[in-house]
Structures are given as structure tokens and as C-alpha cells.
Design an enzyme around this catalytic site. Structure first.
Site, short mmCIF file in Angstrom:
data_model
loop_
_atom_site.label_atom_id
_atom_site.label_comp_id
_atom_site.label_asym_id
_atom_site.label_seq_id
_atom_site.Cartn_x
_atom_site.Cartn_y
_atom_site.Cartn_z
N HIS A 39 -1.13 2.33 15.34
CA HIS A 39 0.13 2.49 14.63
C HIS A 39 1.35 2.32 15.52
O HIS A 39 2.47 2.55 15.08
CB HIS A 39 0.20 3.87 13.95
CG HIS A 39 -0.76 4.01 12.82
ND1 HIS A 39 -1.82 4.87 12.87
CD2 HIS A 39 -0.84 3.39 11.62
CE1 HIS A 39 -2.52 4.78 11.74
NE2 HIS A 39 -1.93 3.89 10.97
N GLN A 59 2.13 -2.17 5.58
CA GLN A 59 2.44 -0.77 5.89
C GLN A 59 2.84 -0.53 7.35
O GLN A 59 3.78 0.20 7.64
CB GLN A 59 1.26 0.12 5.51
CG GLN A 59 1.61 1.59 5.46
CD GLN A 59 0.54 2.38 4.73
OE1 GLN A 59 -0.47 2.76 5.32
NE2 GLN A 59 0.75 2.63 3.45
N GLU A 79 0.84 -1.19 0.00
CA GLU A 79 0.00 0.00 0.00
C GLU A 79 0.89 1.26 0.00
O GLU A 79 1.73 1.43 0.88
CB GLU A 79 -0.90 -0.03 1.24
CG GLU A 79 -1.85 -1.21 1.25
CD GLU A 79 -2.36 -1.56 2.65
OE1 GLU A 79 -2.21 -0.72 3.56
OE2 GLU A 79 -2.87 -2.68 2.82
#
Length: 803
Positions: free
Chosen positions: A592, A547, A494
Site C-alpha cells: 500500500h 483503490q 472498489e
């Protein structure tokens, strides 16, 4: 027995008759194997059975369209197909059922997988590639439903790469990309997300993939009305049908009992996909499952008599038989004779397979019984040993477990005695374990000359005036060198293509190397991983970019069940040296900055897990892995891309060694062990500890799997006599794994003067923001105080309690 995949365009009636009879013989042989296989399970000779009965005729039609160089990615009902391409004999079928550990007898997995899981050998006995274009190939099956689909995508994409990317040595791997990847799946398993994700991705990529959906209306006991909207998978997917103006799929429907139509459909599917490089879906309907789902139960429990009567009438073998008689290809009497002869052939093959399995164990049994009898004759506890020996002797068809268990239990009775027969018993046990254990435990990792541990370290070198640059520049320039030197290398993920990844580690590379080698993908982590698995199984060197580390969870099932086990479950006859690139640690917020390392470490044994502290170390790992033949996960530090590092002058050449730790700071009082972004905090804490008289040694783990192969950590602990493991994973995760390695593998306990400590994160995902990070994960103060407490325990006078 083998179906003819190269049928002539024009043949005589006699030739046609001969080919049809050969196909029928194959269908009957496969069916008899299924029937007899079920009996072997019910009598206890085999543990479990799951068979391909009811799907014989469509698989024969499929085999006729399958050519050398093609790949199969299927599921556990494709036995007829494997027989039809000449890769499964009657004896091998039963050897798989009995879990024969001899790769010659059971070439699919040497007994490591249950029957019905098929593979061909892509590698020779030394781990080198065979010429895959000269053989018919099957990627090794896995049981998780739909788990074969993402890998199928990659197998098909390899043909597209080989056809369109220049400069790759295709000698062993492709003939101008003409190969098709053929997939199979049961209709119920099309409910899985992996199926839909793969179908969509293949439609976008436009790759030569033909997927057969075997539809018998049930998923174990659950009818299609509970599985699929409209009870028809091709009906709800018809929007994928390609048009003159739009890409998509060519979609076919065919009845699974219609022999001539099946042959026609599969030939057409092959021609379209092979020539035009488009995906094709074949929905094979009205199939039956004469013995139900598996040997675990009976389908009579959930099918009514009308359904059972229909299945008896529309059994594909029955329908083919009737068609042959109606078209004067054979008489009922001729077919009855053929069927009788094939029943005997299958029985004979079963008997031969069983003898090949049991006779070596019987010989081993005679050997240990002889030793135990000698032990019993001289031991004061002979009566107990004789009882164990007699029990073992009474087992006509023993398992190796029975032999070793009796031998080890007998040893307990003579632990205080000494005589020559005792030494014979001890030696037999040691030698037996040494000989037999590898039959079940070998080949988790490569044993070839190219294995990662064989790659020598090459340090980065620097000019005197080396420029300080963002870490991402070192990574970018190293990727540039890597893709220049290895035309078979490619990367995809991605945002990896057009913008050069979210952190600019691939900046400008798509413009230089093209959209096929530096490629954007959709948001679909599982099939990103699947692309990598499939392409690496066909000789390419893909880097699959996930990612963020958090998103690895979407692909973790495939990493665990497929990629990590591939080399093991084929006993070294297939490999997928995929590099998985991701980034993580210490950013912001729950999604994240997670650190799922504990789960990852324990789920993907068979894959190297590498945790470089900066981008130079990361680049070195990529350089090491591209020359090895093993899969790996590299976790780059998310907060390191903009940190300054010196630019090496040997970009693309330096190598970070696998499994080797690095001492970042020498110290005398305590050893601090960590990795990745957390090391920066550890280094700061060490400076502050120095101010209060505590001299800490810092070790960067670098590689979690494998871990410290030189045992340098225990050497440090033997000097400092104390240790703390600092990690941003939750307690019991990676820190527990590291400490287990230190204590139980490296035996560091003998050098410890203080209790070893682990410092990990709070038992939740990290909260958002600067303060969220501080209160969720170990801080400099946490590290300082944990180390100080260890020293306080050692000397309360020198280090008074802080709080």
C-alpha cells in the site's frame, strides 16, 4: 462492397438470391485480399501480414445484425466485417499493409499500426465528436491478445448508462441506449485473464455486449487441448447461461461454415442483447485458417494432413459455394466467372494502393537527387556524394528513410565547404523532417481546443473565516459539485459506492446520485479501467478508481497499450478522456505504499500523470480535466485525507493547471524539487537547513506528465546554481526522469555549480511500520544530509563534513 444489415423480413427468391450472391462476392473479395496480401509481404512490399481468411462467412452474418450506433471492439482478423459495413475498401486494405501515412488513403491509423487493425473516425479533423449514432463504429484495435475485452465492457456499459441515467445530452452518442458493443476474440486468447475478468464483469453488470469467439482449434501452433479445459470454451462457460431466475449470458454455438444458421444466430443475438440489455456469447466453431497464423510461418508445420484436408473441405467460403449451388442460387460456371472478376478487382485495387503509396516518395526522391547532384558537382568530395546519390537513384521503390539517410550522410562531406547548393541541401533536410516527422509522431495528445493545456488556472478563494477541514471533505464536496454540474460524469471502483470510498472522499454521494453514477465494482482493476476507456469513447466522462497506486499494475498493460496510444494510433480520430483516480505514497507496508512512478511514467506517455500534494490541488485537477478531452492519472496523497486544509468558497470552480510547477518556498542557496507526500518532509528539512544557514527553495512538481512546461525549475536553478531531486520512487525512476527533464530539456547544466543530486528510496518495496518507512524511503534526515553534503562540497569551511 457492403453487406445489407437491414435485411427484410419477407423477400422474394430473386431478392434473396441477389443478397446471397452479394455476400459471396464479399467473402471472395476478402479472401483474395488475404491471399494477395501474403504475397506482398513475401515479396518485401509490406513488412508483416495477419489476415482474416477462414472467417469471412460468420463476419458477413455478424455485419447484417450490426446497426448504426453500435461499436466493435475486436482483434486483427475482422477485415471481412469491416468491408461488410462499408468501412474498408480493397485499396484501404492494401494501404494499411503498406503503412501509407495519408489518413485519406489509410483511414484506420495512417500507417501507425500494422494491417488488420481497424478503426472508424469518432472525431472530425478538429477533434470534435461526430454523430456516432449515424455511423457504424469500430474502436481502434490493439495487438495484445484479449486486450480488447475490458474496453468492450465499457462500450457496452455506456448503453446502460444512456438508457437509465437522466439528464445526459445523448445527441451524438446514443438512441436510448439501444446500441450493442460487439466483441471478437480468437479461441486461444480466451485463455487470457482479461477475457475471464471481462466475461464475469459483463455478467454482473448485465450490459448489451455480444462476444464472438472465432474457434479454429489453434493458437498459432498450439492446439486447443493445451489452451482450454475440455477443449471447448462455451462448454466450460455454460454455467454463465442465464435462467428464468438468474441473470447471466445467452450462449449460442454455431458452425462457422453454416451460412444460413449463422445469419439466424446473429439476428437472434442482436434482438436479445439490444432489447433486454443482456450479454450474449456466440461460440463460432469449426473455423479454418487457410494461410496459418500470419506471414511469419506456415501452418503445414504443425497440422497433419488429415487436419489440412478437413480445413480444405470445411473452408467457410467453399461450404457457402456448395450450399449456393445445391440450393439453385448460382451455378458453378456463374460463380467461377464471379471469382475470376473479383481476382482482377483485387489486383487492380492492390496496384492502385501501391501507386498511391509509392508515387509521392518517388517525387520526393527526384527532388533530393537533383539537389545532391548539384552538391556533388561543386564539392571537393563530390565522388563520395555521387556514390550516395547513385545508390539512392538505383532504388526503384525507396522508403523515405533512404532519402533522408542519403541526404544527411552527404551533408557530412561538405561540413567545411560553403556554396549555395549546400544551403539547398540543409534546407531540404530541415523542411523534410518538419514535414515528414509529424506523419509518425503527431497526435500523442489532443490538438483540439479542449486540450488540457488550454484550461486556464483558477485559484481557490477563501472566506476570511474559512474553516479548517479534513482534506477528504474538500474532495467530497468538489465531487458533489462536479457530478451536479456534469450529468455525464460518473465514478466507479472498489468500495467507491456504498461506503463512499475507503477514505470517504465520496461519502454520501451514491445516495444523492444513484448506484449507476457512484458505483461499487468487484475486485478487478483491469476491467475497471476498461469500463472507463469504453465509456469515455462514447461521450461519457467516467472516473475509474483504482483503490491504491500499487494496484494500478493490474491495469497498467491496458493503460499503456490501449488508453495511452488511442489518440496517437488513430491520428487524432478517436479519444478516451478517462480520468483514473488512485491514491498512494507513504502508508504502511509493501502493498500500500509502493511508488511505481518510474515505470508508470515511461509506459503511459499519452496520459497526463498528476501528483497533487493535497486534496485542494487534487480537486482542482479534477475540475480542469472534466473540461478537457485528454486522459489522466491522478495520484492522491494517501496520508492527506485527514490532514487539515482551508475550505475554499469556490468549490467545483477552481482549477489546478496541468504542467505547471509551484514554488512553495523561496530560497537562495539550493533548489529542492519533489512532489506528493514527500514534500512535507522536504519542507521540514528546509526549516532545519535554515538553522545551519542553508536557504533552500522548494518546488512542487505537481504534474509529471507534462513536466514544467514553463521551465520554471531552470529559472530557480539559475538563481541557486544547485539542485536536489527528492522522490520516494526507487533510484532511476521518477527522480531520474525529473533530472533528465531539468538537464536535457531545460538545459540547466549551464547554471549548475555543483553536481545535481537525486535522493530516492531503497531498491526494494517499503518495509512495514514506522521504522520500515524511515529506513526504506527518504527521511527528513536523509534530505538534510544530502543537501548539506552538496553545500559542504561547495564550501567545506562553512559547512564542515557531518560524518
Amino acid at each position: 462492397m457492403k453487406a445489407n444489415p437491414d435485411s427484410k423480413t419477407e423477400i422474394t427468391f430473386n431478392d434473396f438470391k441477389s443478397e446471397v450472391l452479394s455476400d459471396y462476392k464479399l467473402a471472395v473479395t476478402s479472401r483474395e485480399c488475404s491471399l494477395l496480401g501474403r504475397r506482398e509481404v513475401l515479396t518485401g512490399k509490406a513488412k508483416f501480414g495477419i489476415f482474416g481468411d477462414g472467417k469471412e462467412v460468420p463476419q458477413i452474418a455478424w455485419a447484417k445484425a450490426f446497426k448504426n450506433g453500435d461499436f466493435r471492439s475486436g482483434y486483427y482478423r475482422d477485415q471481412t466485417f469491416m468491408m461488410a459495413i462499408g468501412e474498408l475498401t480493397i485499396e484501404q486494405f492494401f494501404a494499411g499493409l503498406y503503412a501509407n501515412t495519408d489518413l485519406e488513403q489509410e483511414p484506420m491509423s495512417a500507417g501507425r499500426q500494422m494491417g488488420g487493425h481497424f478503426a472508424t473516425h469518432s472525431l472530425d479533423e478538429n477533434g470534435n465528436w461526430k454523430n456516432l449514432t449515424e455511423q457504424k463504429n469500430s474502436s481502434a484495435d490493439i495487438s495484445p491478445t484479449a486486450g480488447q475485452m475490458p474496453r468492450l465492457l465499457g462500450l457496452a456499459q455506456a448503453s446502460k448508462i444512456y438508457r437509465n441515467v437522466k439528464g445526459i445530452d445523448t445527441t451524438n452518442f446514443s438512441n436510448n441506449g439501444n446500441e450493442i458493443a460487439w466483441g471478437t476474440i480468437g479461441n486461444a486468447s480466451t485463455s487470457e485473464g482479461l477475457f475471464f475478468e471481462t466475461i464475469n464483469a459483463a455478467g454482473v453488470l448485465q450490459v448489451p455486449m455480444v462476444i464472438s469467439i472465432w474457434d479454429d482449434e489453434y493458437g498459432i501452433s498450439v492446439h486447443a487441448k493445451h489452451q482450454t479445459t475440455k477443449e471447448n470454451i462455451s462448454e466450460i462457460l455454460k454455467g454463465f447461461q442465464r435462467t428464468e431466475k438468474e441473470n447471466g449470458y445467452e450462449i449460442f454455438r454455431v458452425d462457422g461454415w453454416n451460412y444460413p444458421e449463422l445469419i439466424d444466430i446473429y439476428q437472434r443475438a442482436s434482438q436479445i442483447s439490444r432489447k433486454e440489455h443482456v450479454p450474449v456469447m456466440i461460440h463460432v466453431q469449426q473455423l479454418t485458417q487457410p494461410q496459418g497464423h500470419s506471414t511469419s510461418g506456415s501452418h503445414e508445420r504443425y497440422k497433419d494432413e488429415d487436419r489440412l484436408a478437413w480445413e480444405r473441405e470445411y473452408d467457410c467460403n467453399v461450404q457457402m459455394r456448395q450450399w449456393m449451388i445445391a440450393n439453385n442460387i448460382a451455378t458453378d460456371e456463374e460463380l467461377s466467372t464471379i471469382e475470376k472478376d473479383l481476382k482482377k478487382a483485387v489486383r487492380d485495387g492492390k496496384k492502385a494502393a501501391w501507386n498511391a503509396f509509392i508515387n509521392p516518395i518517388k517525387a520526393e526522391k527526384r527532388e533530393i537527387v537533383s539537389i545532391l547532384e548539384k552538391v556533388a558537382s561543386v564539392s571537393s568530395n563530390g565522388v563520395f556524394i555521387s556514390k550516395l546519390t547513385n545508390e539512392l537513384n538505383a532504388i526503384d521503390e525507396p522508403f523515405r528513410r533512404d532519402l533522408l539517410s542519403a541526404a544527411r550522410k552527404s551533408l557530412r562531406y561538405i561540413v567545411t565547404e560553403e556554396f549555395s547548393a549546400k544551403n539547398d541541401l540543409k534546407n531540404w533536410i530541415d523542411n523534410y523532417i518538419k514535414e515528414i516527422q509529424p506523419k509518425y509522431s503527431s497526435h500523442l495528445l489532443s490538438s483540439s481546443d479542449k486540450k488540457a493545456l488550454n484550461q486556464s488556472e483558477i485559484n481557490p478563494t477563501y472566506n476570511d473565516d474559512a474553516e479548517l477541514v479534513d482534506g477528504r471533505i474538500i474532495l467530497r464536496d468538489n465531487f458533489d459539485a462536479l457530478f451536479s454540474n456534469y450529468p455525464e460524469a460518473l465514478i466507479f471502483g472498489e468500495d467507491a459506492g456504498h461506503i463512499g470510498d475507503v477514505n470517504q472522499g465520496l461519502e454520501g454521494l451514491q445516495e444523492k446520485f444513484g448506484e449507476l453514477r457512484i458505483a461499487d465494482t468487484g475486485i478487478r482493476e483491469a476491467t475497471i479501467l476498461g469500463q472507463g476507456i469504453g465509456m469515455s469513447m462514447r461521450g461519457l466522462r467516467p472516473i475509474a478508481e483504482i483503490q491504491y497506486l500499487d494496484y494500478v499494475l493490474y491495469a497498467l498493460q491496458l493503460m499503456s497499450d490501449d488508453l495511452a496510444t488511442l489518440h496517437y494510433r488513430t491520428k487524432g480520430r478517436q479519444k478516451a478522456p478517462l480520468i483514473v483516480r488512485t491514491r498512494g505514497h507513504r502508508l504502511e507496508g509493501i502493498w500500500h505504499s509502493g511508488s511505481q512512478m518510474g515505470g508508470i511514467l515511461n509506459l503511459i506517455r499519452g496520459i497526463h500523470v498528476l501528483v497533487p500534494r493535497d486534496m485542494t490541488k487534487a480537486a482542482g485537477f479534477y475540475n480542469t480535466l472534466i473540461e478537457s478531452d485528454e486522459p489522466a492519472l491522478i495520484v492522491e496523497c494517501l496520508n492527506g485525507y485527514r490532514l487539515k486544509e482551508k475550505m475554499p468558497n469556490n468549490i467545483g470552480q477552481f482549477k489546478t493547471p496541468i504542467g505547471v510547477v509551484e514554488t512553495l518556498r523561496e530560497g537562495a542557496d539550493i533548489t529542492l524539487i519533489s512532489y506528493g507526500s514527500t514534500l512535507r518532509l522536504v519542507e521540514q528539512a528546509a526549516k532545519e537547513l535554515q538553522e545551519v544557514g542553508i536557504d533552500a527553495e522548494i518546488i512542487d512538481v505537481q504534474s509529471l506528465l507534462p513536466f514544467d512546461i514553463n521551465h520554471d525549475i531552470v529559472k530557480s536553478i539559475s538563481k541557486t546554481n544547485r539542485c536536489v531531486v527528492i522522490d520516494e520512487d526507487v533510484k532511476g525512476g521518477a527522480s531520474a526522469y525529473i533530472l533528465d527533464q531539468i538537464l536535457n530539456v531545460q538545459n540547466a547544466f549551464q547554471y549548475l555549480d555543483s553536481v545535481p543530486k537525486t535522493l530516492a528510496a531503497q531498491p526494494h518495496r517499503p518495509a512495514y511500520g514506522t521504522d520500515g518507512d524511515y529506513f526504506s524511503k527518504p527521511s527528513v534526515e536523509d534530505i538534510f544530509e544530502t543537501v548539506y553534503d552538496v553545500m559542504h562540497e561547495m564550501s567545506p569551511t562553512d559547512y564542515p563534513k557531518l560524518r
